[in-house]
Design an enzyme around this catalytic site. Structure first.
Site, PDB file in Angstrom:
ATOM      1  N   ASP A 195       0.842  -1.208   0.000  1.00  0.00           N
ATOM      2  CA  ASP A 195       0.000   0.000   0.000  1.00  0.00           C
ATOM      3  C   ASP A 195       0.875   1.256   0.000  1.00  0.00           C
ATOM      4  O   ASP A 195       1.760   1.408   0.839  1.00  0.00           O
ATOM      5  CB  ASP A 195      -0.870  -0.037   1.273  1.00  0.00           C
ATOM      6  CG  ASP A 195      -1.725   1.216   1.444  1.00  0.00           C
ATOM      7  OD1 ASP A 195      -1.999   1.914   0.446  1.00  0.00           O
ATOM      8  OD2 ASP A 195      -2.132   1.489   2.594  1.00  0.00           O
ATOM      9  N   HIS A 368      -4.041   4.886   6.757  1.00  0.00           N
ATOM     10  CA  HIS A 368      -2.884   4.388   6.006  1.00  0.00           C
ATOM     11  C   HIS A 368      -1.584   4.809   6.690  1.00  0.00           C
ATOM     12  O   HIS A 368      -1.462   5.936   7.168  1.00  0.00           O
ATOM     13  CB  HIS A 368      -2.898   4.943   4.582  1.00  0.00           C
ATOM     14  CG  HIS A 368      -4.101   4.527   3.799  1.00  0.00           C
ATOM     15  ND1 HIS A 368      -4.129   3.378   3.048  1.00  0.00           N
ATOM     16  CD2 HIS A 368      -5.325   5.085   3.671  1.00  0.00           C
ATOM     17  CE1 HIS A 368      -5.316   3.258   2.475  1.00  0.00           C
ATOM     18  NE2 HIS A 368      -6.070   4.289   2.844  1.00  0.00           N
TER      19      HIS A 368
END
Lengths: 552, 552
Positions: A195, A368
């Site tokens: 990611d 994130h």
């Protein structure tokens, strides 16, 4: 495909934020990791949703063994109903909450029996999914039950992180399982799909728990209503808000269909801990004093018909905002939604509410990990090759830089794009081919087939409007014509120009006929060009010109 | 208006960011402070510029004595040409650089002689402007030569801050003149019109000089080309970039018309200090090594035809970006421009450049003071009444809270909106009336008169496209009809529906004629409704339906 190789083909999520989907394939079959959607941008005039194009999967339908979902966010599961409707897919694997959310979604689409839904268990060992041995590893994110996927494949061991942050104090106690990641790193990782969303950001993302701490500092001091808007899937955010409601003696009303649905699913599956009597129906709010209430609602992105926006515009049947109330927007605007969110804040402020949002108060954290967290994952897994996924190009490039800093040689870092065919084998990972991997639109009832030209047309119409000229010519001698009709829409103050356009259309037609030009297509072309020039000269605008010549 | 009163009427800039304009008026005449424009948002499809509506001024043309400009930004001076073209205005007052920028703008519009242009001198004492004695006070901002305006009026002393920050180390050494402000505060201020742009933000805005320090840390280490994009009016930003270019032996190419123009004006008037030989023509860049060049360019907002965007898309004749180059976006996206800026960053990253922007490096500071600076101004001036200006409602409300914290009683804080008539007299300041103060559009060559309906139509066309049905009826017996033509634009995959629509149109027409309905308007209505229903049933879309029936 030679034996001993694996192909990784991202079909969405690279060079963009959203519609994540990656194929992992060997000669015995393929699995699809995630099936996400994206929300349209302003340029996608009138389009409802964006999906990854399924062309590649359609051509390999017989090889598809399973879809594996990393977590329950729309950009990872939202395309699943469209995928299952179109293609035969034997299995869908996901953790318990993800499966709960997906079941409810499939039920709405009448697709509950379209595939076998199988629960992935991160605490158990490896399972066989299609041709691969697969393990799931817990990762902390802004929705519970997110996982990374570890695949043992002919070409090598692959780790797909899914979305994650390294939250050492997650609300549910399920940390990103760094011990397990380290162990997998020790076993050897050939390719990391990581990611990249926050790869550009320095440092570390704050823990989800810090938002609860902010709630706990802010809310006890408030005397009016408290409204908290967040993403409907952010179960832990809601949990923390409800905890503070319980501590401060407020009842909680939940407003917004998706939020109600998610809270129900999360409570039923045990992902949320809230006694039944803390909740109150929106319709019963008026029986309580403002300082006895907390309202959880959707609309953190300023979505036009959402609960918060209706409340801001004084258009909600149960909730009015007034002087002394406080609205906490516990989310960050997705790029492109800033103006909508600002409008909502202004409306709420005008109604007298104090509005706390992430620019001025610590009421939101990202789900994130920032660059130091990405470095940590690189350090734990020590992958031979790295392929950044999930993000715009600048984010993928920043992740590539982090991988280089971590000692991965440049030739083992794969900067792929949607449709890249990445081959993993003993020789490393490299892009060997490219397949079709565009975007499909959901537009009204039509799925997947709005033409680019329709969007181009809409854009043209949106910028400059349309001018239609209609006339007839006699089919007998072909000389007779009716006075042209000219109609304009979306065109500033057209009267003067329209009169002139009528005259010009008649002149052009007569001249064409005099020159024996009678073919309707040609006549229309002449009208198009002449009127286009006239209108541009008079207005500096280029409306779409549509000439219609009827023969009678 | 009773003697001893002054009216303050904001015509733009309240409840919004941009198109700032405020009327200050007594029974002997009025002056206008600033005449700014705003840039259209996505909802203003195809509109070029937004201006304040001039209705109120038009009705009082004989009373207008002067326009006073606080500084040279477009949102404070951009509407001036349109104002001067329409109304007789004897004088325009502005400081030297502002006047230089305005002269160039008026020259382009052929309006250089439309008004007497008079230089405002902050270091001199008060001057008579119309019925008021006016002083100018230096304020630091992101363009040199910004001023606050102090007006002695029948109703009391008014201070209009213009845009400002309290920069103790401005690049040109001209600090916000806190000493002078304190002296004016000691004399007594009845009403403060204060910039609210950053009223929500805590603390203090960093000095412009800090950006120069960042340049000085970053640029000497770079080996490729350096591109710096910023607002064309940010003279000090450019000065600091050029200073570092001189120190590091780089030549500077300036790309972008507005930037070249502003640098020329600033150098000619002595606001910028750069030797002629540091500059190089863009066409000569290729003769230099990349590490000998610095490129200053426009495009910090991702504007479609700007220099930086053309460079990002590989579409600039003189500058190509490649691996090893660094692009510094020394600006913050104006809300609504985020996606355009992100696209530009992604393109540049893809071309191999490293992109530094305000989210990840200290390469930009705001030109507006944060809340502690607003508190400082409130403390220096100790105004009796406060009226927040310049900003969205949430910013004005935050400024009002700061004023309350500073001890201004709530009833002496005026939360006005565009068009509010605020009366200032011995009794304080209050809203007594409301006048028309909307928005005028500049759209192509048309100024100020695009109808709302045109925008509504464009929005409709943009969402759902257009469907046109054309047919004729015989004027003799009125029974004969031609087969209807149906045309669609901006409409997904219309073929199937169009065939059906043709049949339906014919059926409706025949039925109408059978019922002796022949009036064209009525026929068109019937067609409109029937086709609208059909298309919605088939596609869940509501295109604009335009029926045209010709009688022949």
């Amino acid at each position: 495909m030679p034996p001993g190789t694996t192909r990784i083909i991202p079909l969405g999520g690279l060079g963009e934020v959203g519609k994540n989907m990656t194929v992992v394939e060997c000669d015995e079959g393929l699995v699809v990791i995630d099936a996400g959607l994206a929300f349209p941008r302003d340029e996608h005039l009138g389009v409802d949703l964006l999906l990854p194009e399924f062309t590649y999967l359609r051509e390999r339908e017989d090889d598809i063994r399973a879809v594996i979902l990393t977590h329950g966010h729309e950009d990872h599961v939202g395309a699943l109903p469209y995928l299952l409707r179109e293609l035969a897919i034997p299995q869908v694997w996901a953790t318990r909450l993800t499966l709960g959310l997906v079941k409810s979604k499939l039920d709405e689409h009448g697709l509950l029996r379209a595939a076998e839904l199988i629960e992935a268990e991160p605490e158990e060992g490896a399972v066989e999914i299609g041709p691969f041995r697969v393990e799931f590893v817990r990762m902390a994110h802004s929705i519970p039950d997110a996982v990374a996927v570890v695949l043992a494949t002919p070409g090598g061991r692959i780790v797909h992180t899914g979305d994650y942050k390294i939250d050492h104090t997650p609300v549910d106690g399920f940390r990103t399982d760094v011990g397990r990641l380290a162990e997998i790193g020790n076993r050897g990782v050939d390719l990391l799909l990581g990611d990249s969303t926050n790869a550009e950001r320095p440092g570390v993302t704050a823990s989800e728990r810090s938002v609860g701490e902010a709630f706990r500092q802010i809310i006890p001091m408030l005397e009016g209503r408290v409204l908290i808007a967040s993403f409907a899937s952010n179960v832990h955010r809601m949990q923390q808000a409800i905890d503070v409601a319980l501590e401060t003696g407020r009842k909680v009303a939940v407003i917004g269909r998706s939020l109600r649905k998610n809270i129900n699913i999360a409570r039923n599956l045990g992902y949320m801990d809230a006694p039944e009597d803390v909740f109150v129906k929106p319709g019963d709010l008026e029986e309580l004093d403002p300082d006895e209430t907390m309202i959880l609602c959707t609309g953190s992105q300023g979505e036009p018909l959402s609960a918060l926006v209706r409340i801001a515009y004084g258009d909600h049947p149960n909730v009015k905002v007034q002087e002394g109330d406080t609205v906490i927007i516990s989310a960050k605007p997705v790029p492109g939604n800033e103006l909508k969110v600002h409008d909502t804040i202004n409306r709420l402020a005008k109604a007298g509410a104090e509005v706390l949002h992430q620019e001025i108060a610590p009421v939101h954290v990202s789900g994130h990990g920032n660059s130091e967290e990405l470095r940590m994952i690189l350090g734990l897994l020590r992958p031979r090759c790295v392929m950044p996924v999930h993000g715009e190009y600048r984010m993928l490039a920043a992740h590539a830089t982090l991988a280089r800093d971590a000692g991965v040689p440049a030739r083992q870092i794969v900067l792929a794009e949607n449709g890249s065919v990445v081959e993993l084998s003993g020789g490393g990972a490299e892009i060997v081919d490219h397949v079709q991997a565009g975007v499909a639109f959901v537009d009204g009832l039509e799925i997947g087939d709005i033409k680019d030209v329709a969007l181009r047309d809409r854009r043209h119409l949106a910028e400059d409007g349309v001018l239609i000229v209609v006339t007839t010519i006699g089919s007998q001698d072909g000389r007779e014509i009716t006075a042209p009709e000219v109609i304009a829409r979306g065109f500033p103050d057209p009267e003067a120009v329209l009169d002139e356009a009528r005259g010009e259309a008649e002149r052009v037609l007569r001249q064409c006929l005099a020159e024996d030009i009678r073919e309707l297509k040609l006549l229309q072309e002449h009208l198009h060009d002449a009127l286009g020039q006239l209108v541009y000269a008079r207005t500096r605008r280029r409306p779409m010109i549509l000439p219609v010549v009827l023969e009678i």
